[in-house]
Design an enzyme around this catalytic site. Structure first.
Site, PDB file in Angstrom:
ATOM      1  N   SER A   1       5.709  -0.469   1.115  1.00 16.18           N
ATOM      2  CA  SER A   1       4.680  -1.278   1.764  1.00 16.18           C
ATOM      3  C   SER A   1       4.477  -0.785   3.209  1.00 16.18           C
ATOM      4  O   SER A   1       4.143   0.379   3.382  1.00 16.18           O
ATOM      5  CB  SER A   1       5.088  -2.747   1.700  1.00 16.18           C
ATOM      6  OG  SER A   1       3.990  -3.558   1.976  1.00 16.18           O
TER       7      SER A   1
ATOM      8  N   ASP B   1      -0.503  -3.468  -8.382  1.00 17.83           N
ATOM      9  CA  ASP B   1      -0.384  -3.778  -6.954  1.00 17.83           C
ATOM     10  C   ASP B   1      -1.792  -3.924  -6.387  1.00 17.83           C
ATOM     11  O   ASP B   1      -2.461  -2.932  -6.139  1.00 17.83           O
ATOM     12  CB  ASP B   1       0.379  -2.653  -6.239  1.00 17.83           C
ATOM     13  CG  ASP B   1       0.596  -2.971  -4.769  1.00 17.83           C
ATOM     14  OD1 ASP B   1       0.117  -4.034  -4.311  1.00 17.83           O
ATOM     15  OD2 ASP B   1       1.247  -2.167  -4.081  1.00 17.83           O
TER      16      ASP B   1
ATOM     17  N   HIS C   1       3.327  -5.213  -6.502  1.00 19.67           N
ATOM     18  CA  HIS C   1       3.829  -4.658  -5.231  1.00 19.67           C
ATOM     19  C   HIS C   1       5.360  -4.519  -5.269  1.00 19.67           C
ATOM     20  O   HIS C   1       5.951  -3.916  -4.392  1.00 19.67           O
ATOM     21  CB  HIS C   1       3.385  -5.595  -4.096  1.00 19.67           C
ATOM     22  CG  HIS C   1       3.339  -4.959  -2.741  1.00 19.67           C
ATOM     23  ND1 HIS C   1       2.714  -3.765  -2.476  1.00 19.67           N
ATOM     24  CD2 HIS C   1       3.839  -5.365  -1.549  1.00 19.67           C
ATOM     25  CE1 HIS C   1       2.838  -3.466  -1.183  1.00 19.67           C
ATOM     26  NE2 HIS C   1       3.518  -4.414  -0.607  1.00 19.67           N
TER      27      HIS C   1
END
Ligand SMILES: *[C@@H]1O[C@H](CO)[C@@H](O)[C@H](O)[C@H]1NC(C)=O
Ligand SMILES: *[C@@H]1O[C@H](CO)[C@@H](O)[C@H](O)[C@H]1NC(C)=O
Length: 755
Positions: A611, A696, A728
């Site tokens: 991320s 995601d 994610h």
């Protein structure tokens, strides 16, 4: 596709199109050409990814009303059986009797119906006939008998819900209703939900059509249904039989309000008293993807009245609404500004008798998390991140001021929360009678266990130093499985970061590490996501620092600018500076480690992140002048094009907050241009593994694919791993194992001991 299937793409000689720079590795060395078997280090003292996947995963403990038993849901995956086994444990709080495990063959959700009965909601039927059925399971518990704790009866059917998606149950025993969350179509009618589902399924095409965002959120395309809260009669007759009524009242009907708040909302989003439900919902007047504002409402538990708003209307997000046991006060956490999600969360109390609302922690530089009133309503317990730990704090509830205020003039004992725990990460504090608090805690060396704090009746909040709480551990869910494993508890280190700020990091030494030894160790830098998050003294089933240490890497996890739990200034300082101060911090922390640990081999350094941590990996790729000298990188669900993320991400408010405005505004564009990893691809040369989940929708998979294409076109050794069914996060057990396999195989290829 430009190439015949099966043609070794990496050998196609992109060299003919792109001139090789001196730093570009020989394409023949690419991963495809040198693939070989890799095995995890996995002897009896190593805590390997195989162990991680099979270790029990306990949830948080829920006490019964009497405070003598707690209920914990546990799941445990078996690689051999390819099955996730679910069970509940009934844990005695006041006796040495061993916890009782009750296997739940079909899983399901469990909650207390009364002091000796657990409600168990489980799916029944197949396909269109599938519904949720509620069973009652009674326990016998005699501290002085040989039987001690047992299940005498077979589960008894209490009733059925109209759908299979009912969940997040909260019982109001006094009102005789069960409040729960479910999904309904526009008519708001739960009993018609299945009929409406069928009509939707048979609409004749498969299109989704949107006139407003969200069109998709986290990992799901938004369909025709919305979350809502319902109540249904649930009562016990004198012979002890529980019965669920058949009238399901939609408490939010015709309000436009949705609760729980997706994607992560659950029972934390509402609470019940003997007469009312208090809940948080996003402001229905504001476009959801662009705003974080959530309002707090109360509504009659039987749905006789419309919801009444308790918030001022000037706030941002709100979380964790709770009632006092007396039902005379509500409390929640509140952020000041709409659009922000990592702002300081302050505690707000609402006196329902006097209609006065006041902020409690206006001057405390930490963010309160989940809240709970003590049984007598005089204290407020809550969790909060504090210097890479998540602790239980307590504050006395002050007398209600004369009028609503965000900054009441409070004596000092009402201003400074007292920490009741010091280590690990607590996930919920549950006050019990007799000055006790039940809490659930994990750490870098253990998944969740249950603990009880005693003696709080002796706490004088004006002289908290005089009080030392007695803490007792009630469960040891993982002790046997972790016996003999070399888990590092993590050592804190501090150094001077950007602008002279003190910055924190964790280091975990690999098993067998000896100070001053000749042997040199490979080293990994882990970069956390958020960016408003932190490496904490907490267990993780996804990025677990001990997994890296146990695979033989000196493991460094730094909490740079942007991190939470060190005060709001450090958290806020990353805004509009994604590629700036955090990298000064990371670099200075890296220097500190290399200077202090000569046992580390700086020629065998690697880094990984997801991320924002993946953004950081791509940013480091483009900035060889940082001089980390990493030999391999791993980027999981990371930002490749910050500019495009401003349009492609689901929660647009996040981008707008982080980059200081809308993505087309000239100043925002200039900031992005400065800090966009995509703009520095011309410098990429470090071997990189790219991992992405296709579901995601926070950072769509094209960011992973874009980074992979950049690496391939530059002839940089690279590999792309796509998980078509992950969001994610990598959640599936076997995918988690594969994730670890690919990560450690990648590192081993470039810095493994046999290289
Ligand atoms: C549970 O036990 C407590 C304490 O013994 C008692 O006050 C309460 O009424 C019990 N609750 C129920 C539902 O029986
Ligand atoms: C490449 O890296 C150099 C420093 O090594 C930096 O000054 C430059 O801005 C970068 N350029 C590009 C296009 O990535």
């Amino acid at each position: 596709m430009r190439f015949p299937a099966g043609f070794p793409i990496t050998l196609l000689g992109l060299a003919a199109q792109a001139p090789l720079s001196p730093t570009t590795p020989d394409p023949v060395q690419s991963v495809m050409a040198t693939q070989r078997d890799f095995k995890f280090k996995d002897d009896s003292s190593i805590f390997s990814p195989l162990d991680l996947v099979e270790l029990s995963r306990p949830g948080a403990g829920q006490p019964n009303d009497a405070g003598d038993l707690a209920l914990v849901s546990v799941s445990k995956y078996s690689l051999k059986d390819k099955k996730d086994y679910k069970s509940i444990f009934i844990v005695p709080i006041e006796s040495a009797v061993q916890p009782l495990e009750v296997p739940l063959a079909s899983g399901g959700e469990a909650f207390w119906l009364d002091n000796r009965t657990v409600g168990h909601a489980v799916d029944e039927g197949e396909g269109k006939d599938k519904v949720k059925a509620l069973y009652a399971r009674s326990f016998q518990f005699e501290t002085d008998s040989a039987i001690a704790l047992s299940v005498p009866d077979t589960p008894k059917l209490v009733g059925k819900f109209p759908t299979s998606t009912a969940g997040n149950f909260r019982l109001s025993a006094e009102a005789g209703v069960l409040v729960f969350a479910d999904y309904v179509h526009a008519d708001g009618d739960l009993t018609k939900a299945k009929e409406n589902d069928e009509a939707w399924e048979n609409r004749g095409d498969s299109a989704f059509v949107y006139d407003e965002t969200f069109e998709r959120h986290w990992d799901t395309w938004v369909g025709p249904k919305r979350s809502s809260l319902f109540s249904v009669p649930l009562a016990r007759s004198t012979d002890g039989t529980w019965t669920l009524g058949s009238k399901f009242t939609n408490l939010l009907k015709d309000t436009g309000l949705k609760c729980p708040v997706e994607p992560f909302g659950g029972t934390d989003d509402f609470d019940v008293s003997s007469t009312h439900v208090v809940f948080t919902a996003k402001d229905p007047k504001l476009p959801a993807a662009m705003h974080t504002k959530q309002d707090i409402y109360v509504v009659d538990v039987h749905g006789q009245s419309k919801p009444r708003e308790l918030t001022s209307g000037k706030q941002g997000a709100t979380h964790s609404p709770v009632f006092s046991k007396q039902g005379d006060k509500a409390a929640w956490t509140e952020l000041d500004k709409d659009g922000a999600e990592a702002d300081r969360a302050k505690i707000v109390i609402y006196d329902l008798k006097k209609d006065v609302r006041y902020t409690l922690t206006q001057h405390w530089d930490r963010s309160a998390d989940s809240l709970a009133f003590s049984q007598d309503g005089e204290l407020l317990y809550f969790t909060a991140g504090d210097i890479a730990r998540i602790k239980v704090f307590v504050l006395p509830v002050p007398p209600t001021p004369a009028e609503s205020t965000t900054d009441p003039d409070l004596p000092s004992e009402y201003r400074t929360p007292v920490a009741l725990t010091s280590s690990g990460a607590v996930s919920g504090a549950q006050p019990l009678s007799g000055g006790r608090v039940l809490f659930t805690r994990s750490s870098l060396t253990s998944p969740n266990d249950l603990f009880v704090l005693r003696g709080l009746q002796h706490l004088d909040v004006r002289a908290p130093a005089a009080f030392s709480p007695e803490v007792q551990q009630l469960t040891r869910f993982s002790a046997d499985a972790l016996e003999g494993k070399s888990l590092a508890s993590g050592e804190d280190f501090w150094f001077e970061g950007a602008e002279g700020k003190k910055v924190h990091g964790w280091l975990l030494k690999p098993p067998g590490f000896k100070e001053g030894e000749k042997k040199k160790w490979p080293v990994v830098l882990l970069i956390h996501g958020g960016p408003q998050g932190a490496w904490e003294d907490q267990w993780s089933t996804r990025w677990n620092p001990n997994i890296f240490a146990n695979q033989g890497y000196f493991t460094i996890a730094i909490n740079p600018t942007g991190s939470t739990s060190f005060g709001q200034e450090l958290t806020d300082a990353i805004t509009k500076d994604w590629g700036g101060k955090p990298f000064v911090d990371l670099r200075k922390g890296w220097d500190y480690i290399l200077e202090n640990y000569p046992e580390i081999d700086p020629e065998r350094a690697v880094a990984a992140g997801a991320s924002y941590g993946g953004y950081a990996i791509n940013w480091i790729q483009g900035h060889p002048e940082f001089g980390f000298g990493f030999k391999a990188l791993v980027c999981h669900d990371g930002v490749f094009s910050a500019a495009y993320n401003g349009y492609s991400t689901d929660e647009l408010f996040f981008f707008n907050h982080e980059w200081g405005g809308l993505p087309w505004e000239p100043e925002v564009k200039a900031t992005i241009a400065k800090f966009d990893p995509m703009n520095y691809v011309a410098n990429w040369s470090t071997p990189q593994l790219v991992i992405h989940g296709s579901k995601d929708y926070r950072l769509p998979e094209t960011d992973g694919i874009g980074a992979f294409h950049a690496l391939q076109e530059r002839n940089v050794p690279s590999r792309l791993v796509i998980f078509p069914d992950e969001n994610h996060w990598v959640l599936n057990h076997r995918n988690s194992l594969k994730w670890n396999y690919e990560v450690f195989r990648w590192f081993d290829k470039f810095v493994g001991s046999d290289n």
